[in-house]
Design an enzyme around this catalytic site. Sequence first.
Site, PDB file in Angstrom:
ATOM      1  N   GLY A  11      46.391  42.225  36.456  1.00 46.79           N
ATOM      2  CA  GLY A  11      47.238  41.156  36.171  1.00 46.79           C
ATOM      3  C   GLY A  11      47.022  40.047  35.082  1.00 46.79           C
ATOM      4  N   ARG A  25      38.805  35.461  16.770  1.00 46.76           N
ATOM      5  CA  ARG A  25      38.853  34.596  16.024  1.00 46.76           C
ATOM      6  C   ARG A  25      36.936  34.554  15.880  1.00 46.76           C
ATOM      7  NH1 ARG A  25      43.453  30.603  15.023  1.00 46.76           N
ATOM      8  NH2 ARG A  25      45.028  32.193  14.174  1.00 46.76           N
ATOM      9  N   ARG A  72      48.181  48.827  34.802  1.00 47.27           N
ATOM     10  CA  ARG A  72      47.449  49.252  36.199  1.00 47.27           C
ATOM     11  C   ARG A  72      47.165  50.709  35.375  1.00 47.27           C
ATOM     12  NH1 ARG A  72      46.491  44.270  38.841  1.00 47.27           N
ATOM     13  NH2 ARG A  72      48.110  43.140  39.393  1.00 47.27           N
ATOM     14  N   GLY A 102      40.652  41.088  36.580  1.00 41.93           N
ATOM     15  CA  GLY A 102      40.343  40.980  37.212  1.00 41.93           C
ATOM     16  C   GLY A 102      39.184  42.032  37.703  1.00 41.93           C
ATOM     17  N   ASP A 103      38.468  42.063  39.333  1.00 43.85           N
ATOM     18  CA  ASP A 103      37.463  42.704  39.488  1.00 43.85           C
ATOM     19  C   ASP A 103      37.814  44.187  39.035  1.00 43.85           C
ATOM     20  OD1 ASP A 103      39.255  42.819  41.679  1.00 43.85           O
ATOM     21  OD2 ASP A 103      38.109  42.672  43.504  1.00 43.85           O
ATOM     22  N   THR A 125      42.497  35.636  35.830  1.00 41.13           N
ATOM     23  CA  THR A 125      43.197  36.387  36.726  1.00 41.13           C
ATOM     24  C   THR A 125      43.446  34.757  38.000  1.00 41.13           C
ATOM     25  OG1 THR A 125      43.839  37.392  39.413  1.00 41.13           O
ATOM     26  CG2 THR A 125      41.067  36.716  38.242  1.00 41.13           C
ATOM     27  N   ASP A 127      44.026  34.561  40.617  1.00 35.37           N
ATOM     28  CA  ASP A 127      43.483  35.088  42.148  1.00 35.37           C
ATOM     29  C   ASP A 127      41.906  33.312  42.409  1.00 35.37           C
ATOM     30  OD1 ASP A 127      45.308  36.043  42.951  1.00 35.37           O
ATOM     31  OD2 ASP A 127      44.337  37.863  42.893  1.00 35.37           O
ATOM     32  N   ASP A 129      39.076  35.041  42.581  1.00 36.91           N
ATOM     33  CA  ASP A 129      38.490  35.643  43.482  1.00 36.91           C
ATOM     34  C   ASP A 129      37.609  36.640  42.845  1.00 36.91           C
ATOM     35  OD1 ASP A 129      39.641  37.498  41.505  1.00 36.91           O
ATOM     36  OD2 ASP A 129      40.935  39.048  43.259  1.00 36.91           O
ATOM     37  N   ARG A 171      45.885  38.137  47.981  1.00 30.75           N
ATOM     38  CA  ARG A 171      46.099  38.975  49.402  1.00 30.75           C
ATOM     39  C   ARG A 171      44.490  38.435  49.677  1.00 30.75           C
ATOM     40  NH1 ARG A 171      47.447  43.733  45.942  1.00 30.75           N
ATOM     41  NH2 ARG A 171      46.718  42.059  44.014  1.00 30.75           N
ATOM     42  N   GLN A 251      54.184  32.054  40.030  1.00 27.70           N
ATOM     43  CA  GLN A 251      52.618  31.796  40.096  1.00 27.70           C
ATOM     44  C   GLN A 251      51.906  32.277  39.205  1.00 27.70           C
ATOM     45  OE1 GLN A 251      51.621  31.262  44.196  1.00 27.70           O
ATOM     46  NE2 GLN A 251      52.519  32.334  44.166  1.00 27.70           N
TER      47      GLN A 251
END
Length: 319
Positions: A11, A25, A72, A102-103, A125, A127, A129, A171, A251
């Site tokens: 995302g 840079r 993705r 992200g993860d 990300t 989130d 998370d 989520r 968001q």
Amino acid sequence: MKTIAVLTSGGDAPGMNAAIRAVVRTGIYKNLQVYGVIQGYQGLIENKFKIMDASSVGDIIHRGGTKLLTARSEEFRTPKGREKAYGNLVSHGVEGLVVIGGDGSFAGASYLAKMGIQVIGVPGTIDNDIPCTQSTIGFDTAINTVVEAINKIRDTATSHQRVWLVEVMGRHCGYIALESGLAGGAETVLVPEEPFCLENIVKKVRRGRERGKLHNIIVSAEGVGSAMDISKQLENTYGLKTKVTILGHIQRGGTPTAFDRILASRMGAEAVFNLLEGKSNRMVGLVDGQIKDFDIDFALRQTKGLDQKMYQLAGILSI
Ligand code: ATP
């Protein structure tokens, strides 16, 4: 090391552009050739490499989304897809890769590291998370976006004396709900990490009304279930009418906050320094104000628990 590459994956998150800029840079400053890979791991497979110069990352520090585009990639989840990706990295002479994502993106990065490319992960990300970092790039901007929305909803909720459910992203992880709820003065915060009881929510609303409260804001992370369903349950079981706003993808975008730009700049630069120090399969993270690095596999085995003190505080301040 002479040649590195950078990609964004999963995302999009505000601040990813600032991180790309920092990688490019810093790399150029250290006399490296830097490639940008378009569309994340899918771009690696499809050989979408682009030489980056200092001006190719000009005028992006303040923009949301990602200039390198993201994707993705199902193909990258297969050994064949990863072989193709690895082959294209090798054919461009890439020795070091910075993965901003992200993860899931980190899981992919770990595979590439084991295949022989030096890889450093930068947590990007909304989130928040990812373990081993107090904040991910994009989280601060996302909670500010949510708080702005809560402020507006509160005006209407107060004027019409309504209970309002605001569904936010998350989520598996309640950080967006928790921190935006705390900053937005929400009466209730529902997160996937903590069980909740509708009856208690109803009691709290009624207590509030008895002491003259005009509005009541419930912030719920999408991981606790659909806000529409919760709203129906509140009405059908307890006779409590609520309005629902699902904030959705607003968001994700937007101009990154100064915090996210600074975090992204520091993390992007540190990722390049890590590559030059010969490190691989590491992620950079913010700990006690410093950018540190951690083994990606170690990080992926951890669960980022909710800050319990903050969760309790949100409850105390909304009595
Ligand atoms: P966000 O947290 O914003 O969703 P993410 O990086 O977790 O970002 P994912 O869609 O989970 O987003 O992962 C991005 C990409 O990384 C996937 O599309 C896939 O190509 C790759 N990836 C994810 N998990 C794995 C895995 N277990 N093995 C190999 N590649 C993976």
